[in-house]
Design an enzyme around this catalytic site. Structure first.
Site, PDB file in Angstrom:
ATOM      1  N   SER B  45       0.659   1.458  -2.978  1.00 25.88           N
ATOM      2  CA  SER B  45       1.797   1.516  -2.083  1.00 25.88           C
ATOM      3  C   SER B  45       1.332   2.252  -0.839  1.00 25.88           C
ATOM      4  O   SER B  45       0.724   3.322  -0.931  1.00 25.88           O
ATOM      5  CB  SER B  45       2.963   2.246  -2.741  1.00 25.88           C
ATOM      6  OG  SER B  45       4.129   2.029  -1.985  1.00 25.88           O
ATOM      7  N   GLU B  46       1.615   1.680   0.341  1.00 23.29           N
ATOM      8  CA  GLU B  46       0.962   2.166   1.561  1.00 23.29           C
ATOM      9  C   GLU B  46       1.395   3.576   1.977  1.00 23.29           C
ATOM     10  O   GLU B  46       0.772   4.183   2.836  1.00 23.29           O
ATOM     11  CB  GLU B  46       1.141   1.174   2.709  1.00 23.29           C
ATOM     12  CG  GLU B  46       2.579   0.916   3.137  1.00 23.29           C
ATOM     13  CD  GLU B  46       3.187  -0.287   2.432  1.00 23.29           C
ATOM     14  OE1 GLU B  46       2.737  -0.633   1.322  1.00 23.29           O
ATOM     15  OE2 GLU B  46       4.142  -0.862   3.001  1.00 23.29           O
ATOM     16  N   ASN B  47       2.441   4.106   1.357  1.00 25.88           N
ATOM     17  CA  ASN B  47       2.808   5.490   1.680  1.00 25.88           C
ATOM     18  C   ASN B  47       1.904   6.499   0.966  1.00 25.88           C
ATOM     19  O   ASN B  47       2.068   7.699   1.166  1.00 25.88           O
ATOM     20  CB  ASN B  47       4.279   5.753   1.348  1.00 25.88           C
ATOM     21  CG  ASN B  47       4.590   5.537  -0.112  1.00 25.88           C
ATOM     22  OD1 ASN B  47       4.224   4.525  -0.690  1.00 25.88           O
ATOM     23  ND2 ASN B  47       5.257   6.502  -0.714  1.00 25.88           N
ATOM     24  N   SER B  87      -4.750   5.620   3.294  1.00 20.60           N
ATOM     25  CA  SER B  87      -4.092   4.453   2.718  1.00 20.60           C
ATOM     26  C   SER B  87      -4.373   3.201   3.551  1.00 20.60           C
ATOM     27  O   SER B  87      -4.728   2.152   3.014  1.00 20.60           O
ATOM     28  CB  SER B  87      -2.586   4.714   2.645  1.00 20.60           C
ATOM     29  OG  SER B  87      -1.946   3.632   2.030  1.00 20.60           O
TER      30      SER B  87
END
Lengths: 232, 217
Positions: B45-47, B87
């Site tokens: 998840s890009e966070n 990320s």
């Protein structure tokens, strides 16, 4: 040890003035510097340019500064959860610069690391690329993006020590880690501030050199934006 | 014709052993529910998390552990947390094997539009532009036509672009299509759907070669 400790948010944000550019860490409401935002509301500083991935919700996070019309311009990647934001943007009161999330993070990291600009493929061929230099690298088109210049970076960590060393927890690290040291003055607020020597140097995520002032936040609400659970 | 779960089930078959996968919001999120459990896959998840698990049990949610949709999540053994620049380093550096995301329009040249409708609320592109510009392997999960009955698989996108020439595969309620030189190549039909129905719902150039098999889900 160089002591970075200050007593509270008020002391940490001394020197914040109208029309300044301020970076604020956090993703959604996760890992936002709650105590510093409350202090900015109290100070009533206006005309701010805020660099933050999101803009909070109506009654929490940066939404509190929007309510008081303290923000002139928002630089963000996603601003979907805030009705007051939408109103101010559509009425032209609020200037908005939308930036791809990875580019936003890298513009912070570049500022932190003394890199003036970099090439990224993100946004090539879209309106994000308008007015920017583009160039082919390894057979693929990229656009030139510049590092941010900000007066203050305000980040939030889980633990910190008096030397300014920071440790984050979970996905609350997000932009906090990239923004530390990316502005003229970096302020860190932490849930727990300990004397130097108590944190294991092997476990430090951000070394104290990137932090100018550190304080322990009075309280943390840590509001959850989308509480999603399953049944046992 | 497939429902949203059906689209997710079909896409889950594209997820291979050893893949790191980024899932967008909407139908893509459902894909995680249908990945075979005899293969090893990690969801990014890009966070800032790799090795995402299911939603937490009631009472065990942690405000510091969320996904890119701001939902509370859990992590699985082997998971890691990292900052946003790292990320997107994973994404830009092509360490993520497969990206699955939604779209409002896809064009026959691989262009995608999924972030803005001029004149309406603009919420922002989030990480979508970084993902589509960098990923080698992008699958779009979308409905074939919009609510007004118009095709979303076009000759050229009409909405502001998210990325150019980047989509490789599209899975809709009607079909699986690959983007090749010259258009949408029809690979599979959804159960009970004819080639003619797919042709009718596709504004861009549809390439049909030989017998088109029905999807096995």
């Amino acid at each position: 040890m160089i002591n970075k400790k200050v007593q509270n948010a008020e002391e940490a944000l001394q020197g914040v003035k109208d029309s300044m550019t301020i970076m604020l860490g956090g993703f959604g409401l996760c890992g936002i510097p709650e105590n510093s935002i409350a202090e900015l509301v109290k100070k009533g500083t206006t005309n701010l340019t805020c660099i933050s991935n999101n803009a909070g919700v109506d009654d929490f996070g940066l939404g509190l500064l929007l309510q008081k019309k303290q923000i002139k311009k928002m630089i963000s990647s996603y601003v979907g959860e805030n009705a007051e934001f939408e109103r101010q943007m559509l009425s032209g009161e609020l200037e908005v610069e939308l930036t791809p999330q990875g580019t936003l993070a890298e513009k912070c990291r570049a500022a932190q690391a003394g890199i003036p600009a970099f090439y990224t493929p993100a946004g090539f061929g879209t309106e994000v690329a308008e007015g920017k230099e583009s160039r082919e690298w390894n057979g693929k088109m990229h656009i030139l993006e510049e590092a941010y210049k900000a007066d203050f970076a305000i980040v939030k960590a889980w633990k910190g020590d008096e030397a300014g060393n920071l440790i984050f927890k979970g996905t609350a690290r997000n932009f906090n880690s990239c923004m530390a040291g990316a502005a003229t003055i970096t302020v860190a607020e932490v849930e727990e501030l300990v004397p130097a020597g108590e944190l294991d140097p092997n476990e430090i995520h951000i070394p104290g050199i990137f932090v100018k002032r550190i304080f322990q936040g009075e309280q943390y609400e840590k509001r959850i934006e989308q509480r999603t659970v399953r049944k046992k | 014709m497939l429902d949203k779960e059906g689209i997710a089930k079909r896409i889950a078959k594209e997820v291979k052993d050893g893949y790191y996968v980024n899932l967008g919001i909407g139908i893509p999120t459902l894909v995680a529910n249908f990945v075979r459990d005899d293969i090893s896959v990690e969801f990014q998840s890009e966070n800032g998390v790799l090795g995402m698990g299911p939603f937490p049990f009631e009472g065990e949610e942690d405000a510091d552990i969320i996904n890119a949709g701001k939902q509370t999540i859990t992590t699985l053994p082997g998971a890691s947390f990292f900052d946003s620049a790292t990320s997107f380093g994973m994404i830009r550096g092509q360490h993520v094997d497969l990206t699955i995301l939604g779209a409002m329009e896809v064009a026959e040249n691989g262009d995608i539009a999924n972030w803005k409708i001029p004149g309406k609320m603009v919420k922002g592109m989030g990480g979508a532009m970084d993902l589509v510009a960098s990923a080698e392997n992008i699958i779009v999960a979308m409905m074939h036509v919009n609510k007004a009955g118009q095709s979303k698989l076009l000759k050229r996108c009409t909405l502001p672009l998210t990325g150019v020439g980047c989509v490789k595969k599209v899975v809709t309620e009607l079909a699986v299509l690959e983007i090749v030189d010259g258009g949408f190549k029809l690979l599979e039909r959804a159960p009970g759907v004819t080639v003619e129905e797919i042709q009718k719902a596709t504004e861009g150039n549809l390439i049909v070669e030989g017998e088109i098999p029905e999807m096995a889900i």
